[in-house]
Write a protein that holds these residues in place. Structure first.
Motif, mmCIF file in Angstrom:
data_model
loop_
_atom_site.group_PDB
_atom_site.id
_atom_site.type_symbol
_atom_site.label_atom_id
_atom_site.label_comp_id
_atom_site.label_asym_id
_atom_site.label_seq_id
_atom_site.Cartn_x
_atom_site.Cartn_y
_atom_site.Cartn_z
ATOM 1 N N GLY A 1 1.002 -0.950 -0.146
ATOM 2 C CA GLY A 1 -0.005 -0.157 -0.043
ATOM 3 C C GLY A 1 0.852 1.225 -0.047
ATOM 4 N N HIS A 2 0.583 2.134 -0.690
ATOM 5 C CA HIS A 2 1.335 3.448 -0.513
ATOM 6 C C HIS A 2 0.791 4.375 0.478
ATOM 7 N N PHE A 3 1.650 5.032 1.174
ATOM 8 C CA PHE A 3 0.973 5.645 2.209
ATOM 9 C C PHE A 3 1.200 7.323 1.857
ATOM 10 N N PRO B 1 -4.163 -3.030 -1.871
ATOM 11 C CA PRO B 1 -5.576 -2.528 -1.053
ATOM 12 C C PRO B 1 -5.788 -0.990 -1.614
ATOM 13 N N GLU B 2 -5.962 -0.804 -2.710
ATOM 14 C CA GLU B 2 -6.404 0.489 -3.241
ATOM 15 C C GLU B 2 -8.018 0.422 -3.306
ATOM 16 N N PRO B 3 -8.629 1.798 -2.871
ATOM 17 C CA PRO B 3 -10.001 1.640 -2.792
ATOM 18 C C PRO B 3 -10.769 1.524 -4.365
ATOM 19 N N ASP C 1 4.987 7.901 -2.697
ATOM 20 C CA ASP C 1 5.120 8.678 -3.936
ATOM 21 C C ASP C 1 4.240 7.572 -5.211
ATOM 22 N N GLU C 2 3.204 6.969 -4.655
ATOM 23 C CA GLU C 2 2.447 6.354 -5.755
ATOM 24 C C GLU C 2 1.763 7.518 -6.597
ATOM 25 N N GLU C 3 1.231 8.336 -5.895
ATOM 26 C CA GLU C 3 0.566 9.786 -6.427
ATOM 27 C C GLU C 3 1.429 10.225 -7.608
ATOM 28 N N SER C 4 2.679 10.212 -7.623
ATOM 29 C CA SER C 4 3.539 10.981 -8.338
ATOM 30 C C SER C 4 4.509 9.709 -9.304
ATOM 31 N N CYS D 1 -9.630 6.880 2.517
ATOM 32 C CA CYS D 1 -9.865 5.732 1.631
ATOM 33 C C CYS D 1 -8.712 5.638 0.699
ATOM 34 N N ASP D 2 -7.747 6.341 0.200
ATOM 35 C CA ASP D 2 -6.710 6.420 -0.671
ATOM 36 C C ASP D 2 -5.287 6.423 0.066
ATOM 37 N N MET D 3 -4.672 5.639 0.806
ATOM 38 C CA MET D 3 -5.366 4.353 0.764
ATOM 39 C C MET D 3 -4.829 3.795 2.390
ATOM 40 N N LYS D 4 -5.030 4.696 3.475
ATOM 41 C CA LYS D 4 -4.250 4.288 4.685
ATOM 42 C C LYS D 4 -5.279 3.100 5.275
HETATM 43 ZN ZN LIG Z 1 -3.983 5.197 -4.276
#
Ligand SMILES: [Zn+2]
Length: 429
Positions: free
Chosen positions: A96-98, A190-192, A161-164, A127-130
């Motif tokens: 999971g990305h934090f 486990p992404e939403p 850094d998933e978002e980037s 939800c995205d994604m803690k």
């Molecule tokens: Zn995400």
């Protein structure tokens, strides 16, 4: 213990750990891991690592040494925990990305308060994604608390850094061989995506920049120059009239949601040419114009054909328009990925969703992209899906929330999938 007993005990252990899973989600939300720029990553990695240690995982930290975005001010620190079962393999990896996107405007709640109200956990990244990371941790923990010994192993990573783009995160772990087919057999992210949907991949991404070059001249005699913005206008017009309908006419067999994204698409991200419009104006013909495009391509199209189509369009313009000169530069290419048909990982999650929610799962694919690409293309792990708590549409929104019931249900489904994918050791052996 027979299978029914194991399932019941694990599901009960998830329910008993519900308050802890919610509290852990809130605690992560209170660490504002905003990206950009990548704040508080190390704090959040330590929080996840400390929790994994309490759950009997062996934990280590991997900073993205050598990556330009890994700086003293904003260190890129990832965390991985391993809990070895009877054997090293099969190994189920949960990633999971934090990092979270900035809060933005429009909140009525504290975006970093982690408040729980009316069965919802609020906050940026809830939800995205803690919540998804909490589901992964407490799925594994419930198995331990139920006294079930796994035949294989479980690994959980929290990455940055998933978002980037995930290059200092999941991609880095894959390059280091840590999130890799040599160690892991399957990966759940486990992404939403909604708690009854299993995401089996995503479309491809091609970001490119087109530059048109003209010739500067006096604005009072524009016929003596070549206007690069007007040339870009011709390109845009061709794209709208010719390329647009072609893309809309293509449809993938992959179940991308929403249905509109089942077609090939293109977005114009930005455009810039001539004199800065806020500056002092001088009478000059614009000699340069740049535009950046975001083309989402289908598995069936492939990257080569996608790029060739753009080049073909630009070359057509060059034939038709005098003095047209262009330059095409690739900014980012992400190839589409798809979990293999008949994947046992998908089947295990489908069974889990049926058991826990009492309804049939559906398979979807993402219109965008997420860390699946790194797991597949760098890590070489084909059996990868996204499955987790939370409603997809709430990601990146103001007042983002994840339902406590979603969190618990997804934790249960993931726990059952871990049991199935790793196998269990009968007691007394
Ligand atoms: Zn995400």
């Amino acid at each position: 213990m027979n299978t029914a007993t194991i399932t019941d005990r694990v599901l009960k252990a998830v329910e008993e750990a519900a308050d802890e899973a919610v509290a852990f989600t809130s605690a992560m939300i209170r660490v504002p891991t905003v990206n950009p720029p990548g704040d508080c990553y190390e704090d959040c990695a330590r929080l996840i690592g400390d929790t994994l240690k309490q759950c009997d995982f062996t934990v280590d930290y991997t900073a993205a040494e050598g990556r330009p975005e890994h700086t003293r001010q904003h260190p890129r620190v990832n965390v991985v925990g391993l809990r070895q079962g009877r054997h090293a393999r099969p190994l189920v990896h949960l990633n999971g990305h934090f990092d979270v996107v900035p809060a933005g405007a429009g909140w009525t709640m504290d975006p970093f308060g982690g408040e729980v109200k009316d069965g919802r956990i609020y906050g940026r990244g809830s939800c995205d994604m803690k919540a998804g990371i909490a589901a992964a941790v407490f799925a594994a923990e419930a198995i331990r608390r139920a006294g079930v010994e796994l035949a294989g192993s479980v690994e959980i990573s929290g990455t940055v850094d998933e978002e980037s783009g995930g290059f200092a995160g999941a991609a880095y772990l894959a390059q280091q061989g840590r999130l890799h087919a040599s160690r892991a057999d399957c990966v759940i992210i486990p992404e939403p995506l909604n708690v009854d949907r299993i995401c089996i991949g995503h479309r491809g991404v091609y970001w490119f920049q087109v530059t048109t070059s003209g010739r500067i001249g006096h604005g009072s005699m524009p016929f003596l120059g070549v206007n690069a913005i007007e040339h870009m206008g011709v390109v845009l017009d061709r794209m709208r009239r010719e390329l647009g309908p072609r893309l809309a006419g293509r449809m993938t067999q992959v179940p991308v949601v929403p249905p509109g994204a089942r077609h090939a698409t293109m977005n114009l991200n930005g455009i810039d040419g001539g004199q800065p419009v806020d500056g002092i104006q001088t009478p000059c013909v614009a000699d340069c114009c740049r535009a950046v495009f975001d083309r989402r391509f289908l598995l069936e199209e492939g990257f080569e054909a996608t790029k060739a189509e753009i080049i073909g369009l630009l070359d057509d313009v060059a034939r038709d328009v005098a003095d047209f000169r262009y330059d095409l530069r690739d900014l980012m290419v992400v190839h589409p990925v798809r979990t293999p048909e008949g994947s046992p990982l998908v089947a295990s999650l489908e069974r889990g969703i049926r058991t826990v929610l009492g309804r049939e799962a559906s398979q979807v694919a993402s219109p965008g992209t997420y860390d699946h690409k790194h797991v597949d293309r760098i890590g070489g792990i084909k059996h990868c899906v996204a499955y987790g708590p939370g409603i997809l549409d709430l990601a990146h929104q103001p007042d983002e929330w994840c339902g406590v019931d979603d969190l618990i249900n997804a934790t249960k489904v993931i726990a059952l999938s871990i049991l199935e994918m790793t196998g269990t050791v009968p007691t007394g052996e």
